[in-house]
Design a protein around this motif. Structure first.
Motif, PDB file in Angstrom:
ATOM      1  N   THR A   1       3.604  -9.008   8.572  1.00 47.24           N
ATOM      2  CA  THR A   1       2.869  -8.383   7.464  1.00 47.24           C
ATOM      3  C   THR A   1       2.280  -7.042   7.912  1.00 47.24           C
ATOM      4  O   THR A   1       2.369  -6.037   7.195  1.00 47.24           O
ATOM      5  CB  THR A   1       1.729  -9.308   6.974  1.00 47.24           C
ATOM      6  N   GLY A   2       1.692  -7.038   9.108  1.00 48.86           N
ATOM      7  CA  GLY A   2       1.097  -5.815   9.656  1.00 48.86           C
ATOM      8  C   GLY A   2       2.128  -4.722   9.852  1.00 48.86           C
ATOM      9  O   GLY A   2       1.904  -3.566   9.483  1.00 48.86           O
ATOM     10  N   ILE A   3       3.289  -5.095  10.423  1.00 51.88           N
ATOM     11  CA  ILE A   3       4.363  -4.114  10.642  1.00 51.88           C
ATOM     12  C   ILE A   3       4.842  -3.566   9.294  1.00 51.88           C
ATOM     13  O   ILE A   3       5.092  -2.372   9.145  1.00 51.88           O
ATOM     14  CB  ILE A   3       5.539  -4.751  11.425  1.00 51.88           C
ATOM     15  N   PHE A   4       4.932  -4.449   8.275  1.00 49.22           N
ATOM     16  CA  PHE A   4       5.338  -4.021   6.930  1.00 49.22           C
ATOM     17  C   PHE A   4       4.357  -2.971   6.375  1.00 49.22           C
ATOM     18  O   PHE A   4       4.767  -1.938   5.838  1.00 49.22           O
ATOM     19  CB  PHE A   4       5.403  -5.237   5.993  1.00 49.22           C
ATOM     20  N   PHE A   5       3.057  -3.233   6.546  1.00 48.43           N
ATOM     21  CA  PHE A   5       2.054  -2.284   6.040  1.00 48.43           C
ATOM     22  C   PHE A   5       2.071  -0.965   6.831  1.00 48.43           C
ATOM     23  O   PHE A   5       1.867   0.100   6.259  1.00 48.43           O
ATOM     24  CB  PHE A   5       0.652  -2.913   6.045  1.00 48.43           C
ATOM     25  N   TRP A   6       2.343  -1.028   8.155  1.00 49.87           N
ATOM     26  CA  TRP A   6       2.502   0.218   8.935  1.00 49.87           C
ATOM     27  C   TRP A   6       3.683   1.027   8.409  1.00 49.87           C
ATOM     28  O   TRP A   6       3.635   2.249   8.332  1.00 49.87           O
ATOM     29  CB  TRP A   6       2.723  -0.073  10.431  1.00 49.87           C
TER      30      TRP A   6
ATOM     31  N   VAL B   1       4.938   0.922   5.285  1.00 52.06           N
ATOM     32  CA  VAL B   1       4.531   1.493   3.990  1.00 52.06           C
ATOM     33  C   VAL B   1       3.614   2.704   4.233  1.00 52.06           C
ATOM     34  O   VAL B   1       3.779   3.761   3.607  1.00 52.06           O
ATOM     35  CB  VAL B   1       3.805   0.446   3.116  1.00 52.06           C
ATOM     36  N   TYR B   2       2.685   2.544   5.188  1.00 52.53           N
ATOM     37  CA  TYR B   2       1.750   3.628   5.535  1.00 52.53           C
ATOM     38  C   TYR B   2       2.521   4.863   6.022  1.00 52.53           C
ATOM     39  O   TYR B   2       2.239   5.992   5.580  1.00 52.53           O
ATOM     40  CB  TYR B   2       0.799   3.120   6.624  1.00 52.53           C
TER      41      TYR B   2
ATOM     42  N   LEU C   1       4.285   6.518   3.060  1.00 48.71           N
ATOM     43  CA  LEU C   1       3.316   7.243   2.223  1.00 48.71           C
ATOM     44  C   LEU C   1       2.906   8.564   2.869  1.00 48.71           C
ATOM     45  O   LEU C   1       2.706   9.567   2.178  1.00 48.71           O
ATOM     46  CB  LEU C   1       2.080   6.377   1.964  1.00 48.71           C
ATOM     47  N   LEU C   2       2.767   8.554   4.209  1.00 46.37           N
ATOM     48  CA  LEU C   2       2.365   9.779   4.921  1.00 46.37           C
ATOM     49  C   LEU C   2       3.576  10.646   5.297  1.00 46.37           C
ATOM     50  O   LEU C   2       3.410  11.704   5.899  1.00 46.37           O
ATOM     51  CB  LEU C   2       1.589   9.414   6.203  1.00 46.37           C
TER      52      LEU C   2
ATOM     53  N   MET D   1      -0.756   7.828  -5.592  1.00 40.37           N
ATOM     54  CA  MET D   1      -1.777   7.078  -4.836  1.00 40.37           C
ATOM     55  C   MET D   1      -2.720   8.047  -4.120  1.00 40.37           C
ATOM     56  O   MET D   1      -2.262   9.039  -3.558  1.00 40.37           O
ATOM     57  CB  MET D   1      -1.090   6.154  -3.822  1.00 40.37           C
TER      58      MET D   1
ATOM     59  N   MET E   1      -5.568   9.349  -1.281  1.00 35.32           N
ATOM     60  CA  MET E   1      -5.672   9.225   0.174  1.00 35.32           C
ATOM     61  C   MET E   1      -6.417   7.965   0.545  1.00 35.32           C
ATOM     62  O   MET E   1      -6.114   7.307   1.521  1.00 35.32           O
ATOM     63  CB  MET E   1      -6.372  10.471   0.738  1.00 35.32           C
TER      64      MET E   1
ATOM     65  N   THR F   1      -4.023   5.083   0.519  1.00 40.42           N
ATOM     66  CA  THR F   1      -3.158   5.154   1.700  1.00 40.42           C
ATOM     67  C   THR F   1      -3.907   4.675   2.943  1.00 40.42           C
ATOM     68  O   THR F   1      -3.380   3.896   3.737  1.00 40.42           O
ATOM     69  CB  THR F   1      -2.668   6.612   1.920  1.00 40.42           C
ATOM     70  N   THR F   2      -5.150   5.145   3.102  1.00 34.87           N
ATOM     71  CA  THR F   2      -5.949   4.733   4.253  1.00 34.87           C
ATOM     72  C   THR F   2      -6.185   3.222   4.245  1.00 34.87           C
ATOM     73  O   THR F   2      -6.144   2.577   5.294  1.00 34.87           O
ATOM     74  CB  THR F   2      -7.313   5.480   4.258  1.00 34.87           C
TER      75      THR F   2
ATOM     76  N   ILE G   1      -4.183   0.944   3.052  1.00 40.82           N
ATOM     77  CA  ILE G   1      -2.939   0.322   3.527  1.00 40.82           C
ATOM     78  C   ILE G   1      -2.850   0.427   5.054  1.00 40.82           C
ATOM     79  O   ILE G   1      -2.487  -0.538   5.730  1.00 40.82           O
ATOM     80  CB  ILE G   1      -1.716   0.972   2.836  1.00 40.82           C
ATOM     81  N   GLY G   2      -3.221   1.564   5.602  1.00 39.66           N
ATOM     82  CA  GLY G   2      -3.239   1.744   7.056  1.00 39.66           C
ATOM     83  C   GLY G   2      -4.216   0.796   7.729  1.00 39.66           C
ATOM     84  O   GLY G   2      -3.934   0.249   8.793  1.00 39.66           O
TER      85      GLY G   2
ATOM     86  N   ILE H   1      -5.215  -2.166   6.523  1.00 42.00           N
ATOM     87  CA  ILE H   1      -4.654  -3.527   6.441  1.00 42.00           C
ATOM     88  C   ILE H   1      -3.620  -3.709   7.555  1.00 42.00           C
ATOM     89  O   ILE H   1      -3.594  -4.727   8.247  1.00 42.00           O
ATOM     90  CB  ILE H   1      -4.011  -3.784   5.052  1.00 42.00           C
ATOM     91  N   ALA H   2      -2.784  -2.678   7.738  1.00 40.13           N
ATOM     92  CA  ALA H   2      -1.779  -2.709   8.814  1.00 40.13           C
ATOM     93  C   ALA H   2      -2.451  -2.869  10.172  1.00 40.13           C
ATOM     94  O   ALA H   2      -2.053  -3.714  10.985  1.00 40.13           O
ATOM     95  CB  ALA H   2      -0.947  -1.422   8.776  1.00 40.13           C
ATOM     96  N   ALA H   3      -3.499  -2.076  10.419  1.00 42.16           N
ATOM     97  CA  ALA H   3      -4.231  -2.116  11.689  1.00 42.16           C
ATOM     98  C   ALA H   3      -4.849  -3.493  11.906  1.00 42.16           C
ATOM     99  O   ALA H   3      -4.790  -4.053  13.005  1.00 42.16           O
ATOM    100  CB  ALA H   3      -5.313  -1.042  11.700  1.00 42.16           C
TER     101      ALA H   3
ATOM    102  N   ASP I   1      -6.124  10.436  12.417  1.00 46.05           N
ATOM    103  CA  ASP I   1      -5.751   9.318  11.551  1.00 46.05           C
ATOM    104  C   ASP I   1      -6.563   8.087  11.934  1.00 46.05           C
ATOM    105  O   ASP I   1      -6.321   7.465  12.985  1.00 46.05           O
ATOM    106  CB  ASP I   1      -4.241   9.056  11.690  1.00 46.05           C
TER     107      ASP I   1
ATOM    108  N   PRO J   1      -6.885   4.821  10.788  1.00 41.27           N
ATOM    109  CA  PRO J   1      -6.254   3.513  11.058  1.00 41.27           C
ATOM    110  C   PRO J   1      -5.502   3.471  12.395  1.00 41.27           C
ATOM    111  O   PRO J   1      -5.610   2.491  13.134  1.00 41.27           O
ATOM    112  CB  PRO J   1      -5.280   3.337   9.879  1.00 41.27           C
TER     113      PRO J   1
END
Lengths: 86, 86
Positions: free
Chosen positions: A47-52, A54-55, A58-59, B1, B3, B6-7, B9-10, B12-14, B61, B63
């Motif tokens: 899940t974390g890798i998926f959100f990275w 997506v992040y 987006l960037l 979306m 910023m 986006t942050t 999502i970053g 959540i990933a972190a 950045d 996250p």
């Protein structure tokens, strides 16, 4: 530092973390030994890798996208194998 | 979306990747059982996390910085323990 220098650092980071992630994952995929893997922890990691990923998209960040496309693909394979073989 | 989205999502990933990294690392640090850890792979991983941290700092950045400050600190502890205890 120029953007190219920063991107280079990101690519070195992507190369190193992906390289260290590959051997245990490939070992798991070839041996099909998934008993030592915690399903919960692997689900959270995937899940974390998926959100990275997506992040990164987006960037529009190439190193983030590159590292996480590879890791996400492999991680999903391990997760599917874990769900099938327990 | 925006910023902020986006942050989020970053972050959540972190949160996810750091959370999945913590249990095995804390287990290693408390048990001091480092024999199953490959020094080479862990050295490459720690180097990669260090470069992600530098990359995050260069891009300002949050996250990336947050995730990799925590992971780098723990990773260095495991690496030092591995070098001491073998």
């Amino acid at each position: 530092m120029t953007m190219n220098g920063t991107t280079l650092i990101g690519l070195i980071a992507a190369l190193c973390t992906t390289a260290s992630f590959l051997p245990p994952v490939i070992n798991t995929l070839t041996s099909k030994k998934t008993k030592d893997i915690s399903l919960l922890m692997y689900a959270i990691l995937t899940t974390g890798i998926f959100f990275w990923l997506v992040y990164g998209i987006l960037l529009k960040d190439f190193p983030l996208i590159l590292a996480n496309v590879i890791s996400f693909s492999l991680s999903v394979c391990v997760l599917v194998m874990k769900l099938r073989h327990g």
